[in-house]
Design an enzyme around this catalytic site. Structure first.
Site, PDB file in Angstrom:
ATOM      1  N   TYR A 175       0.841  -1.209   0.000  1.00  0.00           N
ATOM      2  CA  TYR A 175       0.000   0.000   0.000  1.00  0.00           C
ATOM      3  C   TYR A 175       0.868   1.248   0.000  1.00  0.00           C
ATOM      4  O   TYR A 175       1.066   1.887   1.024  1.00  0.00           O
ATOM      5  CB  TYR A 175      -0.883  -0.053   1.267  1.00  0.00           C
ATOM      6  CG  TYR A 175      -1.978   0.996   1.364  1.00  0.00           C
ATOM      7  CD1 TYR A 175      -2.894   1.176   0.338  1.00  0.00           C
ATOM      8  CD2 TYR A 175      -2.121   1.779   2.508  1.00  0.00           C
ATOM      9  CE1 TYR A 175      -3.916   2.113   0.443  1.00  0.00           C
ATOM     10  CE2 TYR A 175      -3.137   2.726   2.622  1.00  0.00           C
ATOM     11  CZ  TYR A 175      -4.035   2.887   1.580  1.00  0.00           C
ATOM     12  OH  TYR A 175      -5.046   3.803   1.683  1.00  0.00           O
ATOM     13  N   ARG A 180      -1.506   8.108  -3.724  1.00  0.00           N
ATOM     14  CA  ARG A 180      -2.402   7.109  -3.132  1.00  0.00           C
ATOM     15  C   ARG A 180      -3.710   7.738  -2.671  1.00  0.00           C
ATOM     16  O   ARG A 180      -3.742   8.900  -2.308  1.00  0.00           O
ATOM     17  CB  ARG A 180      -1.681   6.459  -1.934  1.00  0.00           C
ATOM     18  CG  ARG A 180      -2.374   5.241  -1.385  1.00  0.00           C
ATOM     19  CD  ARG A 180      -1.563   4.618  -0.264  1.00  0.00           C
ATOM     20  NE  ARG A 180      -1.583   5.452   0.932  1.00  0.00           N
ATOM     21  CZ  ARG A 180      -0.723   5.317   1.944  1.00  0.00           C
ATOM     22  NH1 ARG A 180       0.218   4.400   1.893  1.00  0.00           N
ATOM     23  NH2 ARG A 180      -0.797   6.100   2.996  1.00  0.00           N
ATOM     24  N   ASP A 181      -4.752   6.918  -2.640  1.00  0.00           N
ATOM     25  CA  ASP A 181      -6.053   7.331  -2.106  1.00  0.00           C
ATOM     26  C   ASP A 181      -6.546   8.581  -2.842  1.00  0.00           C
ATOM     27  O   ASP A 181      -6.923   9.575  -2.240  1.00  0.00           O
ATOM     28  CB  ASP A 181      -5.934   7.599  -0.593  1.00  0.00           C
ATOM     29  CG  ASP A 181      -7.265   7.416   0.136  1.00  0.00           C
ATOM     30  OD1 ASP A 181      -8.136   6.720  -0.400  1.00  0.00           O
ATOM     31  OD2 ASP A 181      -7.425   7.971   1.241  1.00  0.00           O
ATOM     32  N   SER A 187      -5.901   9.023   3.726  1.00  0.00           N
ATOM     33  CA  SER A 187      -4.797   8.060   3.650  1.00  0.00           C
ATOM     34  C   SER A 187      -3.827   8.365   2.529  1.00  0.00           C
ATOM     35  O   SER A 187      -3.170   7.472   2.010  1.00  0.00           O
ATOM     36  CB  SER A 187      -5.365   6.650   3.455  1.00  0.00           C
ATOM     37  OG  SER A 187      -6.243   6.335   4.488  1.00  0.00           O
ATOM     38  N   ASP A 227      -8.171   0.078  -2.687  1.00  0.00           N
ATOM     39  CA  ASP A 227      -8.898   1.206  -3.301  1.00  0.00           C
ATOM     40  C   ASP A 227      -8.352   1.692  -4.638  1.00  0.00           C
ATOM     41  O   ASP A 227      -9.037   2.432  -5.352  1.00  0.00           O
ATOM     42  CB  ASP A 227      -8.963   2.438  -2.366  1.00  0.00           C
ATOM     43  CG  ASP A 227      -9.841   2.197  -1.155  1.00  0.00           C
ATOM     44  OD1 ASP A 227     -10.439   1.102  -1.057  1.00  0.00           O
ATOM     45  OD2 ASP A 227      -9.918   3.084  -0.300  1.00  0.00           O
ATOM     46  N   ASP A 405      -9.337   5.072  10.974  1.00  0.00           N
ATOM     47  CA  ASP A 405      -9.495   5.288   9.527  1.00  0.00           C
ATOM     48  C   ASP A 405      -9.153   6.716   9.107  1.00  0.00           C
ATOM     49  O   ASP A 405      -8.802   6.956   7.941  1.00  0.00           O
ATOM     50  CB  ASP A 405     -10.941   5.016   9.099  1.00  0.00           C
ATOM     51  CG  ASP A 405     -11.317   3.560   9.244  1.00  0.00           C
ATOM     52  OD1 ASP A 405     -10.481   2.690   8.941  1.00  0.00           O
ATOM     53  OD2 ASP A 405     -12.455   3.278   9.671  1.00  0.00           O
TER      54      ASP A 405
END
Ligand SMILES: *[C@@H]1O[C@H](CO)[C@@H](O)[C@H](O)[C@H]1NC(C)=O
Ligand SMILES: *[C@@H]1O[C@H](CO)[C@@H](O)[C@H](O)[C@H]1NC(C)=O
Length: 450
Positions: A175, A180-181, A187, A227, A405
């Site tokens: 990850y 990212r995200d 995140s 994701d 989260d």
């Protein structure tokens, strides 16, 4: 070719040192190995890969003497680390990696839980919380700086395997894609595409590969990039996602090929029922996953897809949650049963794993898209290979329940509005950090109960 000639040289040496014997589960061969090449009685030396042969219980498997042509491509690995029998190089996909293996319990998270448990005063809750430490979940490698600790896990798992004779499976999450995200804020990662992110990501994958190579006797299962591909199916209208499309595809392809070459079993993240499970999203999702898989050369250790990672959906809901608003794929089993044939017809015969770590309580969200610290959630089904579906290899806990989260601090640069919704738990710290009160609710609301 270098690897192959080194192997031949080793084979030529074998008669000279054939009188020593390796113990059960001990090493008995591989490039660079100069120790015993025969095994104690009751076990036989079996080649797991070029770097490692191991004494495994039982008689020798059909010999795989290196008389046939060696693999010409470094991305082809004809044997699975930890599998007791060499796989023929024609095997299109590896088998269910969970069968016959015990998921390795990470001592690091156990420490986290031990600390969390000691902070609980209610004795009933305390006793239940202590049991969480024995449920395996996945270790997230969300920054490159954590990758060296993979070696620690693998080393500990290798030692445990040798001392107990129970084969160990280390579960990880890859990850760290650049940008990212891309559709959320909580995140976002350390690499940016504008700043050499794709090359940095390749370096991250290379570092994982280097750790894996040191412990070829330990089996590894990896969830690839939560994701990311799902965002490419539905969120290309978000500028950061459309800008990341090429880098995500290249990064995931690189990960698949390099990790395949060292025998890491992989499941690409496929969002969840409330995301790609909508009928309009299923076909484009299947097309994207199958295309990437085929373009990567249909790597045999890409076993399939992971669903519901860090989400809250049930595997089998007793009735549709009203938030599912008429989606016929209102839980993970319906989603998987709809997606699998679409994938197969496109040339990706995928198997699945499903995260149920926080899915114990249903009907607690106001919108299906609510993903942040959902209030009232409880730990869910325990990890098992007894899934009731031939499509599902295992129920797993991917998200370490208790890790936050996303923050409720509206001044934080990583504040995402989902974490401030009324169905999200209040007073949340930054993503990934420990969220004690949330952990306690997960324990008290666990279903099945602890
Ligand atoms: C799984 O996650 C929980 C956090 O909720 C942690 O306490 C537990 O120790 C983890 N288990 C392992 C073995 O990774
Ligand atoms: C919220 O975030 C801001 C900006 O990062 C920080 O300065 C502040 O200390 C944080 N507040 C709390 C309560 O953590």
């Amino acid at each position: 070719m270098f690897k192959y000639s080194a192997l031949l040289a080793l084979v030529a040496l074998m008669p000279a040192i054939a009188n020593a014997q390796s113990p059960l589960y001990g090493q008995c061969g591989g490039i660079g190995w100069s120790g015993a090449t025969t095994c104690v009685s009751g076990s036989s030396c079996q080649k797991l890969n070029d770097y490692y042969s191991q004494c495994l219980p039982g008689a020798a498997a059909p010999t795989s003497a290196p008389t046939s042509a060696p693999p010409t491509s470094p991305t082809v690995t004809p044997t699975a680390p930890g599998s007791s029998v060499p796989l023929p190089s024609t095997t299109p996909t590896a088998g269910n990696p969970f069968v016959g293996y015990e998921a390795f319990l990470s001592p690091y998270y156990q420490d986290e839980v031990t600390a969390a448990v000691s902070a609980i005063s209610d004795p009933t809750l305390k006793a239940k919380a202590a049991k969480v430490a024995s449920v395996p979940n996945f270790t997230w490698f969300d920054v490159i700086a954590k990758v060296p600790t993979l070696g620690d896990y693998l080393s500990a798992a290798s030692a445990k395997q040798a001392s107990t004779g129970t084969k160990q499976l280390v579960q990880i999450v890859v990850y760290d894609l650049p940008d990212r995200d891309c559709a959320a804020l909580a995140s976002n990662g350390e690499f940016s595409i504008a700043n050499n992110g794709l090359n940095n990501y390749k370096g991250y994958i290379d570092q994982i590969v280097a750790q894996v190579k040191k412990f070829p006797d330990v089996r590894i299962v990896a969830v690839i990039e939560p994701d990311s591909l799902a965002n490419l199916v539905t969120n290309l209208n978000v500028q950061k996602c459309s800008g990341a499309q090429t880098a995500y595809k290249q990064g995931v392809t690189y990960a698949m090929q390099q990790l395949n070459a060292v025998g890491v079993y992989m499941y690409l993240d496929a969002g969840h029922a409330g995301w790609l499970g909508w009928p309009a999203n299923l076909t484009p999702a299947a097309q994207l996953f199958a295309q990437l898989y085929k373009d990567a050369g249909s790597p045999q250790f890409v076993r399939g897809l992971a669903t519901n990672v860090a989400n809250f959906n049930a595997l089998r809901a007793s009735s549709p949650d009203p938030i599912t608003q008429g989606n016929q794929n209102y839980d993970e089993i319906h989603y998987i049963e709809a997606l699998a044939p679409a994938l197969s017809s496109q040339g990706f015969p995928a198997s699945f794993i499903v995260d149920q770590g926080r899915s114990g309580v249903q009907n607690i969200r106001q919108q299906w898209g609510d993903w942040c610290n959902v209030k009232g959630a409880g730990f869910g089904m325990r990890p098992t290979t007894n899934t009731g579906s031939s499509l599902i290899d295992a129920v797993v806990w991917v998200k370490p329940g208790g890790e936050c989260d996303g923050t409720t601090n509206t001044s934080s640069p990583r504040y995402d509005a989902h974490c401030g919704l009324s169905d999200a738990a209040p007073n949340a710290p930054e993503a990934g950090t420990w969220f004690q009160s949330y952990f306690e609710t997960l324990v008290s609301a666990a279903n099945p109960a602890f």
